[in-house]
Design an enzyme around this catalytic site. Structure first.
Site, mmCIF file in Angstrom:
data_model
loop_
_atom_site.group_PDB
_atom_site.id
_atom_site.type_symbol
_atom_site.label_atom_id
_atom_site.label_comp_id
_atom_site.label_asym_id
_atom_site.label_seq_id
_atom_site.Cartn_x
_atom_site.Cartn_y
_atom_site.Cartn_z
ATOM 1 N N GLY A 110 0.803 -1.226 0.000
ATOM 2 C CA GLY A 110 0.000 0.000 0.000
ATOM 3 C C GLY A 110 0.829 1.265 0.000
ATOM 4 O O GLY A 110 0.563 2.188 0.775
ATOM 5 N N ALA A 114 -0.151 4.837 1.746
ATOM 6 C CA ALA A 114 0.716 5.368 2.808
ATOM 7 C C ALA A 114 1.198 6.777 2.443
ATOM 8 O O ALA A 114 1.206 7.678 3.293
ATOM 9 C CB ALA A 114 1.895 4.431 3.048
ATOM 10 N N ASP A 155 -6.750 0.143 3.306
ATOM 11 C CA ASP A 155 -5.309 0.428 3.320
ATOM 12 C C ASP A 155 -5.041 1.822 3.894
ATOM 13 O O ASP A 155 -4.066 2.052 4.610
ATOM 14 C CB ASP A 155 -4.708 0.275 1.908
ATOM 15 C CG ASP A 155 -5.623 0.783 0.802
ATOM 16 O OD1 ASP A 155 -6.683 1.378 1.110
ATOM 17 O OD2 ASP A 155 -5.281 0.589 -0.376
#
Ligand code: MEV
Length: 323
Positions: A110, A114, A155
């Site tokens: 991810g 992030a 996520d």
């Protein structure tokens, strides 16, 4: 000028992928490999981005053009996140952004989510806004939908909140599970997967069997709910069984591949409690749960069929300001 460095963790889906796109819950854990982002205010009204991990170097444009025109792939999430932020809060001056990841963008940890979360947290710091976790989640999730049109936001939640979460589509529920660790083994298949392609593949394959798809997603939901209790009770054997059940249904959805199947099967034959693919499927990583005594044997078994063991700890801290 004012400058801040923030970081956010990568993530691993534990159970519930695909179903979570369609109003069902999943379980996700944050991992201790992080994305770092430094943001500096500039006097000139210019946006500058260096994200060498995704081949973006010395990318520049005027702040007023942010989110407009042709945007390189590696700059999309950050640029659209800044645009979405600026629709709510004014950006004064310019911005110089640099990102550095501890993990490869091929793992499926991810990296886009992030970095999206990092930029919003950084802007909140630079402009002294003190945005809450939910406010960061909302702007970041909108960004994901603007860029790729689909996705549950799990996520994003992992990057913002960290830890291990019970999550419902779009952040309708984001419930941290209070645990200290998870005995997780992570094997990388060496194959890069594309989430949107896999979501579309499932949709297409089941387009004339909607009841079957619905029933698969309902069964996955039952496994997720049970797994939530297993994690809370530290009942790893039960969690392993539920992961195996979830994997059978992911195979039915048609998102597993031979390489992942081999890694999963080998880890179970070597004494793991259970294993499954993690994420969209089609590549990326598999995860296995096993006792401390079996760890080495299970890791070796995964390597013997061509998997790469990624040494990560689960349950990592969410987005934070670095010194
Ligand atoms: C991808 O990592 C997991 C999916 O459920 C997509 C999503 O939840 O956004 C397939």
């Amino acid at each position: 000028m004012k400058k801040v460095t923030v970081s956010a963790p990568g993530k691993l889906m534990l159970l519930g992928e695909h179903a979570v796109v369609y109003n069902r819950p999943c379980l996700v854990t944050a991992v201790d490999q992080r994305m770092y982002l430094t943001a500096e205010l500039l006097e000139a009204e210019e946006f500058q981005l260096n994200a060498p991990d995704v081949q973006v170097e010395n990318y520049k444009k005027k702040i007023k053009d942010i989110g407009k025109g042709e945007i390189p792939k590696g700059a999309k999430f950050i640029e659209i996140a800044i645009r979405n932020f600026s629709e709510k809060y004014p950006i004064r001056g310019g911005l110089r952004i640099t990102t550095k990841s501890e993990f490869s963008s091929s793992f499926g940890f991810g990296s886009s989510s992030a970095s999206t979360v990092c930029i919003i947290k950084a802007l909140s710091e630079l402009f002294d806004l003190g945005l809450s976790k939910k406010e960061i989640f909302d702007i970041a999730y909108k960004t994901v939908l603007d860029v790729q049109r689909k996705g549950s936001g799990f996520d994003i939640a992992a990057a913002v909140y960290g830890g291990t979460l019970y999550f419902l589509t779009g952040g309708k529920a984001i419930e941290p599970l209070s645990i200290k660790s998870l005995p997780l083994i992570v094997g990388y298949s060496g194959i890069k997967a594309d989430t949107v392609t896999l979501i579309d593949k499932v949709k297409k394959e089941f387009s004339n069997k909607p009841e079957e798809l619905d029933s698969i997603y309902n069964s996955i939901t039952v496994f997720v709910e049970k797994a939530k209790d297993s994690i809370r009770d530290k009942n790893w054997k039960s969690l392993g069984d539920l992961m195996n059940n979830n994997q059978s249904l992911l195979k039915k959805l048609g998102v597993s591949i031979e390489k992942l199947d081999n890694m999963i099967q080998s880890s179970i034959s070597a004494g793991g409690y259970g294993a499954k693919l993690s994420g969209a499927g089609g590549g990326d990583c598999m995860i296995a749960i096993c006792s401390d005594e079996k760890k080495e044997k299970v890791e070796k078994a995964i390597e013997e069929v061509g998997g790469e063991i990624l040494k990560v700890q689960a349950n990592a801290e969410g987005v934070r300001v670095e010194k």
